[in-house]
Scaffold this active site. Sequence first.
Site, short mmCIF file in Angstrom:
data_model
loop_
_atom_site.label_atom_id
_atom_site.label_comp_id
_atom_site.label_asym_id
_atom_site.label_seq_id
_atom_site.Cartn_x
_atom_site.Cartn_y
_atom_site.Cartn_z
N ASP A 98 21.64 -27.09 -51.44
CA ASP A 98 23.22 -27.12 -52.32
C ASP A 98 23.00 -27.80 -53.77
O ASP A 98 22.37 -29.07 -53.52
CB ASP A 98 24.51 -26.98 -51.92
CG ASP A 98 25.61 -27.51 -52.81
OD1 ASP A 98 26.36 -26.39 -52.16
OD2 ASP A 98 25.88 -27.31 -53.61
N ILE A 99 22.88 -27.21 -54.51
CA ILE A 99 23.22 -28.14 -56.08
C ILE A 99 24.00 -29.43 -56.16
O ILE A 99 23.74 -30.13 -56.73
CB ILE A 99 23.34 -26.92 -56.99
CG1 ILE A 99 22.48 -28.24 -58.76
CG2 ILE A 99 24.83 -27.97 -57.80
CD1 ILE A 99 21.93 -26.92 -59.90
N ASN A 135 33.41 -20.79 -46.67
CA ASN A 135 34.82 -20.59 -47.44
C ASN A 135 35.57 -19.10 -48.06
O ASN A 135 34.00 -18.31 -48.88
CB ASN A 135 35.04 -21.17 -48.77
CG ASN A 135 34.99 -22.78 -48.31
OD1 ASN A 135 35.14 -23.41 -47.63
ND2 ASN A 135 34.09 -23.51 -49.61
N VAL A 141 31.69 -19.02 -55.48
CA VAL A 141 30.45 -18.06 -55.33
C VAL A 141 30.96 -16.92 -54.72
O VAL A 141 30.87 -16.94 -53.30
CB VAL A 141 29.02 -18.29 -55.61
CG1 VAL A 141 28.17 -17.00 -55.21
CG2 VAL A 141 29.17 -20.09 -56.63
N HIS A 187 28.48 -16.72 -48.14
CA HIS A 187 26.82 -17.92 -47.71
C HIS A 187 27.31 -18.79 -46.73
O HIS A 187 29.19 -18.99 -46.99
CB HIS A 187 26.67 -18.74 -48.78
CG HIS A 187 27.47 -18.95 -49.94
ND1 HIS A 187 28.15 -18.80 -51.04
CD2 HIS A 187 28.07 -20.30 -50.00
CE1 HIS A 187 29.58 -18.94 -51.38
NE2 HIS A 187 29.37 -20.32 -50.59
N HIS A 192 28.04 -22.61 -45.61
CA HIS A 192 27.53 -24.15 -46.09
C HIS A 192 26.88 -24.58 -44.35
O HIS A 192 27.63 -24.26 -43.73
CB HIS A 192 28.76 -25.34 -46.24
CG HIS A 192 29.23 -24.53 -47.54
ND1 HIS A 192 28.50 -24.97 -48.80
CD2 HIS A 192 29.88 -23.97 -47.99
CE1 HIS A 192 29.42 -23.92 -50.06
NE2 HIS A 192 29.57 -23.42 -49.41
P1 5GP Z 1 31.81 -21.69 -52.17
O1 5GP Z 1 32.79 -23.15 -53.50
O2 5GP Z 1 31.45 -20.98 -53.02
O3 5GP Z 1 32.15 -22.30 -51.24
O4 5GP Z 1 30.05 -23.20 -52.64
C1 5GP Z 1 29.00 -22.63 -53.81
C2 5GP Z 1 28.61 -23.36 -53.60
O5 5GP Z 1 27.39 -23.19 -54.32
C3 5GP Z 1 28.88 -25.01 -54.29
O6 5GP Z 1 28.48 -25.60 -53.20
C4 5GP Z 1 28.08 -25.08 -55.25
O7 5GP Z 1 27.34 -26.36 -55.75
C5 5GP Z 1 26.62 -24.63 -54.77
N1 5GP Z 1 25.44 -24.17 -55.41
C6 5GP Z 1 26.68 -23.11 -57.03
N2 5GP Z 1 25.70 -23.35 -57.93
C7 5GP Z 1 24.13 -23.35 -57.60
C8 5GP Z 1 23.67 -23.22 -57.93
O8 5GP Z 1 23.25 -22.43 -59.61
N3 5GP Z 1 22.30 -23.71 -57.40
C9 5GP Z 1 22.55 -23.74 -55.96
N4 5GP Z 1 21.31 -24.97 -55.52
N5 5GP Z 1 23.76 -24.40 -55.40
C10 5GP Z 1 24.65 -23.77 -56.52
#
Ligand code: 5GP
Length: 111
Positions: free
Chosen positions: A29-30, A85, A94, A98, A100
């Site tokens: 995760d970034i 989520n 996103v 996915h 975590h």
């Molecule tokens: P969500 O909020 O949808 O559950 O999780 C999306 C995750 O994707 C977040 O933890 C966010 O930090 C990660 N993320 C978003 N854009 C990127 C990216 O371009 N590269 C990586 N490695 N992670 C990303």
Amino acid sequence: METIFEKIINREIGADILYEDRDVIAIKDINPKAKVHILIITKKVIGSLQEIEEGDFYLLGEIVRVAKRLAKEYGIEDGYRLITNNGKKAGQSVFHLHFHLLGGSLFREEL
Ligand code: 5GP
């Protein structure tokens, strides 16, 4: 429009890829919220857990298989969380399925 994860899968943007097979890809995760914070992403674009359909449920098993493997590889097999989520109200940002994988010390409670 492609999701950010499709761009990573298609190598249009970079990411630290930790694992990949026919069905899933795992990346760092970034914006990590724990010492180990890995995203396990389906290659098939499914908007969220709630949108998964008959025929794709095996992907959840694949995600668990990869989570177990990475948990061991990253030394967190004795304590980790595997979460998704579902929907904006739950903090999903996103819209491409996915999970975590979080372990080691958690930096923050919320994701
Ligand atoms: P969500 O909020 O949808 O559950 O999780 C999306 C995750 O994707 C977040 O933890 C966010 O930090 C990660 N993320 C978003 N854009 C990127 C990216 O371009 N590269 C990586 N490695 N992670 C990303």
